[in-house]
Design a protein around this motif. Structure first.
Motif, mmCIF file in Angstrom:
data_model
loop_
_atom_site.group_PDB
_atom_site.id
_atom_site.type_symbol
_atom_site.label_atom_id
_atom_site.label_comp_id
_atom_site.label_asym_id
_atom_site.label_seq_id
_atom_site.Cartn_x
_atom_site.Cartn_y
_atom_site.Cartn_z
ATOM 1 N N UNK A 39 -1.022 1.057 -11.211
ATOM 2 C CA UNK A 39 -1.985 0.246 -10.474
ATOM 3 C C UNK A 39 -1.345 -0.830 -9.616
ATOM 4 N N UNK A 40 -0.131 -1.262 -9.946
ATOM 5 C CA UNK A 40 0.527 -2.315 -9.166
ATOM 6 C C UNK A 40 0.530 -1.987 -7.675
ATOM 7 N N UNK A 41 0.778 -0.722 -7.344
ATOM 8 C CA UNK A 41 0.940 -0.327 -5.947
ATOM 9 C C UNK A 41 -0.364 -0.389 -5.163
ATOM 10 N N UNK A 42 -1.493 -0.433 -5.867
ATOM 11 C CA UNK A 42 -2.776 -0.526 -5.195
ATOM 12 C C UNK A 42 -3.284 -1.940 -5.050
ATOM 13 N N UNK A 43 -2.458 -2.934 -5.403
ATOM 14 C CA UNK A 43 -2.878 -4.320 -5.299
ATOM 15 C C UNK A 43 -2.421 -4.927 -3.975
ATOM 16 N N UNK A 44 -3.016 -6.024 -3.603
ATOM 17 C CA UNK A 44 -2.723 -6.668 -2.321
ATOM 18 C C UNK A 44 -1.325 -7.271 -2.315
ATOM 19 N N UNK A 45 -0.687 -7.235 -1.147
ATOM 20 C CA UNK A 45 0.606 -7.863 -0.961
ATOM 21 C C UNK A 45 1.801 -6.978 -1.218
#
Length: 281
Positions: A39-45
């Motif tokens: 999920x990290x890769x789908x977060x902003x920034x």
């Protein structure tokens, strides 16, 4: 497997995407990558240049060692280990181009669109403040060129005036190169010297460059359209709204009492490709 033009067509179709205009968290490329990598890769920034390149290759059905990936150094490592690195100045359309800004680890990745000799034209994700954009880069920033094992001809523009165009409306290097070949202008597969549109759009024109003093190809077609009485603008090489309207009329996409036809859409692109496949304009 795919051709270089398949991948470039997909990449060019993403031009104008901005992470700031995305209504969901992160980016469309990061959310896609997150489905299999966390999920990290789908977060902003999260930087998304490598995920953008991976997404384009995946959409085209083209594999590359170590991809999909989100970290450029791993792509370079795996590409080199697989023997996919080529000399920098031999870059061809569709090649992966890797940049190094500060001499440390490599930083950024995109696709070669056109090798201009003294510089290279690219399509990149996570550039221009978080967008997908067309860029021009000096060779001094290029760390490596990696070449996917594309099917068919290489991404070279050699022989671009030959063969049958796919009638898909996407006016990329193959379409523009054929047009140039038929009209007898220099052939490089790109409409150069353009200005940024204001009040009109060119979504299906996917091989162009900004700056300079207009395109030789556009000047030649403006002269043709003027002789037919369907273009009243200047012969300046700029593909503006009056010119696009004239193209619609020349190709029979529009009738004289329906105007203005100022957007270069896929219907116009298909009509142009059909005419060029007949060996004429």
């Amino acid at each position: 497997m795919a051709t270089a033009n398949d991948v470039l067509r997909i990449a060019a179709g993403e031009l104008g995407y901005s992470r700031w205009a995305d209504p969901e968290p992160g980016t469309k490329y990061g959310r896609w990558y997150a489905q299999s990598h966390g999920s990290y890769f789908g977060t902003s920034g999260v930087p998304f240049c490598a995920m953008f390149a991976s997404w384009c290759l995946d959409r085209a059905g083209q594999s590359f060692p170590g991809m999909p990936a989100a970290y450029v150094p791993y792509i370079l490592r795996d590409g080199r280990n697989a023997g996919r690195q080529v000399t920098t100045r031999s870059a061809q359309p569709g090649d992966l181009i890797i940049f190094n800004w500060d001499g440390g680890e490599v930083d950024h990745i995109g696709f070669v669109e056109i090798n201009r000799g003294s510089y290279v034209q690219t399509i990149e994700g996570n550039t221009n403040n978080g967008a997908v954009a067309r860029r021009t880069r000096s060779w001094g920033t290029v760390a490596a060129i990696l070449r996917p094992a594309y099917t068919g001809a290489s991404g070279s523009l050699e022989g671009i005036g030959h063969g049958t165009l796919q009638v898909d409306g996407s006016c990329g290097p193959a379409t523009i190169g054929r047009w140039q070949q038929i009209l007898g202008t220099s052939v490089d597969g790109v409409i150069t010297g353009q200005v940024r549109p204001s009040g009109y759009a060119r979504p299906a024109l996917q091989s162009y460059a900004y700056g300079g003093d207009g395109s030789q190809l556009v000047r030649r077609t403006q002269e043709i359209l003027k002789n037919e009485g369907i273009y009243s603008g200047k012969v300046d090489g700029l593909a503006g709204p009056k010119y696009i309207d004239g193209l619609h009329r020349h190709l029979g996409v529009a009738t004289q009492n329906m105007k203005p036809w100022t957007n270069w859409g896929y219907g116009l692109g298909r009509a142009l490709q059909t005419r060029l496949n007949q060996g004429k304009f």
